[in-house]
Design an enzyme around this catalytic site. Sequence first.
Site, mmCIF file in Angstrom:
data_model
loop_
_atom_site.group_PDB
_atom_site.id
_atom_site.type_symbol
_atom_site.label_atom_id
_atom_site.label_comp_id
_atom_site.label_asym_id
_atom_site.label_seq_id
_atom_site.Cartn_x
_atom_site.Cartn_y
_atom_site.Cartn_z
ATOM 1 N N SER A 1 -108.045 -66.819 -39.731
ATOM 2 C CA SER A 1 -107.627 -67.926 -39.144
ATOM 3 C C SER A 1 -108.175 -68.888 -40.202
ATOM 4 O O SER A 1 -109.416 -69.232 -39.999
ATOM 5 C CB SER A 1 -108.201 -68.009 -37.810
ATOM 6 O OG SER A 1 -108.035 -67.072 -36.750
ATOM 7 N N LYS B 1 -114.888 -73.266 -35.430
ATOM 8 C CA LYS B 1 -114.247 -73.391 -36.836
ATOM 9 C C LYS B 1 -112.773 -73.796 -36.491
ATOM 10 O O LYS B 1 -112.094 -74.610 -37.368
ATOM 11 C CB LYS B 1 -114.310 -71.953 -37.472
ATOM 12 C CG LYS B 1 -113.683 -71.932 -38.707
ATOM 13 C CD LYS B 1 -112.929 -70.734 -39.167
ATOM 14 C CE LYS B 1 -112.486 -69.789 -37.928
ATOM 15 N NZ LYS B 1 -111.728 -68.814 -38.358
ATOM 16 N N LYS C 1 -101.730 -71.572 -36.064
ATOM 17 C CA LYS C 1 -102.634 -70.780 -35.397
ATOM 18 C C LYS C 1 -103.814 -71.657 -35.002
ATOM 19 O O LYS C 1 -104.530 -71.626 -33.948
ATOM 20 C CB LYS C 1 -103.223 -69.757 -36.446
ATOM 21 C CG LYS C 1 -104.524 -69.077 -36.006
ATOM 22 C CD LYS C 1 -104.394 -68.083 -34.995
ATOM 23 C CE LYS C 1 -105.804 -67.600 -34.342
ATOM 24 N NZ LYS C 1 -105.999 -67.050 -33.152
HETATM 25 P P1 NAD Z 1 -116.047 -60.798 -37.682
HETATM 26 O O1 NAD Z 1 -117.304 -61.787 -37.788
HETATM 27 O O2 NAD Z 1 -116.342 -59.556 -36.605
HETATM 28 O O3 NAD Z 1 -115.698 -59.912 -38.944
HETATM 29 C C1 NAD Z 1 -115.924 -60.661 -40.298
HETATM 30 C C2 NAD Z 1 -116.152 -59.718 -41.059
HETATM 31 O O4 NAD Z 1 -116.348 -60.367 -42.413
HETATM 32 C C3 NAD Z 1 -117.636 -59.070 -41.075
HETATM 33 O O5 NAD Z 1 -117.750 -57.764 -40.769
HETATM 34 C C4 NAD Z 1 -118.498 -59.508 -41.967
HETATM 35 O O6 NAD Z 1 -119.253 -58.738 -42.570
HETATM 36 C C5 NAD Z 1 -117.322 -59.596 -43.295
HETATM 37 N N1 NAD Z 1 -117.528 -60.567 -44.328
HETATM 38 C C6 NAD Z 1 -117.924 -61.769 -44.540
HETATM 39 N N2 NAD Z 1 -118.115 -62.263 -45.459
HETATM 40 C C7 NAD Z 1 -117.509 -61.180 -46.342
HETATM 41 C C8 NAD Z 1 -116.987 -61.098 -47.775
HETATM 42 N N3 NAD Z 1 -117.657 -62.090 -48.635
HETATM 43 N N4 NAD Z 1 -116.744 -59.955 -48.209
HETATM 44 C C9 NAD Z 1 -116.246 -59.033 -47.607
HETATM 45 N N5 NAD Z 1 -116.576 -58.912 -46.028
HETATM 46 C C10 NAD Z 1 -117.064 -60.124 -45.637
HETATM 47 O O7 NAD Z 1 -114.858 -61.550 -37.148
HETATM 48 P P2 NAD Z 1 -113.537 -61.310 -36.465
HETATM 49 O O8 NAD Z 1 -113.927 -61.401 -34.910
HETATM 50 O O9 NAD Z 1 -113.034 -60.121 -36.908
HETATM 51 O O10 NAD Z 1 -112.742 -62.473 -36.757
HETATM 52 C C11 NAD Z 1 -111.926 -62.163 -38.260
HETATM 53 C C12 NAD Z 1 -110.954 -63.424 -38.319
HETATM 54 O O11 NAD Z 1 -109.993 -63.152 -37.274
HETATM 55 C C13 NAD Z 1 -111.704 -64.802 -38.257
HETATM 56 O O12 NAD Z 1 -110.887 -65.541 -38.984
HETATM 57 C C14 NAD Z 1 -111.299 -65.143 -36.888
HETATM 58 O O13 NAD Z 1 -111.252 -66.805 -36.481
HETATM 59 C C15 NAD Z 1 -109.952 -64.254 -36.521
HETATM 60 N N6 NAD Z 1 -109.639 -63.971 -35.179
HETATM 61 C C16 NAD Z 1 -110.511 -63.495 -34.431
HETATM 62 C C17 NAD Z 1 -110.145 -63.014 -33.168
HETATM 63 C C18 NAD Z 1 -111.089 -62.608 -32.111
HETATM 64 O O14 NAD Z 1 -110.825 -62.278 -30.751
HETATM 65 N N7 NAD Z 1 -112.332 -61.875 -32.528
HETATM 66 C C19 NAD Z 1 -108.949 -63.139 -32.643
HETATM 67 C C20 NAD Z 1 -108.046 -63.723 -33.628
HETATM 68 C C21 NAD Z 1 -108.307 -64.145 -34.780
#
Ligand code: NAD
Length: 299
Positions: A104, A248, A179
């Site tokens: 997102s 965010k 989104k």
């Molecule tokens: P999360 O924090 O669980 O996962 C993010 C991952 O990115 C982590 O494993 C972290 O180690 C990794 N990361 C961070 N910086 C990095 C880099 N430079 N290189 C490689 N890896 C890196 O987050 P999430 O809940 O999986 O969400 C991911 C995205 O999806 C976000 O943008 C969020 O807004 C969106 N999203 C989340 C949900 C939800 O329910 N969790 C639903 C829809 C959308």
Amino acid sequence: MKPAETKIAFVGLGLMGIPMAKNLLKSGYAVTGFDLNNEVATKFSDDKGFTFSSTPSEAIRGANVTILMLPDSKIIDALLWGSDGRTGVVDELAKGSFLIDMSSSSPTSSKVNNKKLEERSVSFMDAPVSGGVKKAIDGSLAIIVGGKKEHFDEVLPLLTCMGKSITHVGDAGAAHAVKALNNYVSAAGLIAACEALNAAKEFGLDPHIVNQVFNASTGRNNTTENKVENFMLNDAFNSGFSLALMRKDIQIALSFIEDMKCYAGLAQQCFATAKEADEKLGKGADHTAVYDYVRTQKK
Ligand code: NAD
């Protein structure tokens, strides 16, 4: 884009990225993954076709599709173009390949990335998702897609492995705008439900019954239907979507509404509440813990 002719790099294997990558593997796609947290590699020990790379460059090299599922645009821009003296991975993206940002992210950053990548003959698409961890696991996410229609048609078979409702909404950046706006509307509903249930409880009412009334009436929303009983009134606060990410998303929506020179009174207040709650509850708080924040505030 059939599995036999597609090599996918998947960067960002967090709560959402892991199940999404697993669904691609289940459909027969080869996936090379990277995450800063290398412990995630163990989660794929039983998955055929998965390789964990020790650097993002190594994961992306030779891929014809790179998928990003990272927290935000700042991290994505640093990964692509470099930061703090570190080189970005952009030179590893093969000409003619796709970069699909399923995070997102900010629509403004995505439009800039689209333009810069187009100059390098890389096709950018924004494909953020909605539905949370549960739908990521069962492959039924809603996927909103921005980018050229012919590119959408090409990557559709691959997106179908991760989602059910897949909608092309416009050019690059359009999906990230939709989104963020969706998540703002959802967050506004969550904050309203938290305030209403807390006040009802103060009045001596049973919040479970009040929520039942909301769900049978016009006050119902995604929070009252899916979050109040499962994550809030039982003090679990473990939905799998962090408050930091919700904050965010509201910030992206607020900037977008203001950039459009439109009225943003409620978005401003929602952002202020999310920011305060995030600062008060601290790192790692789930977004459903806004209920906990609200009930500890006294006027
Ligand atoms: P999360 O924090 O669980 O996962 C993010 C991952 O990115 C982590 O494993 C972290 O180690 C990794 N990361 C961070 N910086 C990095 C880099 N430079 N290189 C490689 N890896 C890196 O987050 P999430 O809940 O999986 O969400 C991911 C995205 O999806 C976000 O943008 C969020 O807004 C969106 N999203 C989340 C949900 C939800 O329910 N969790 C639903 C829809 C959308």
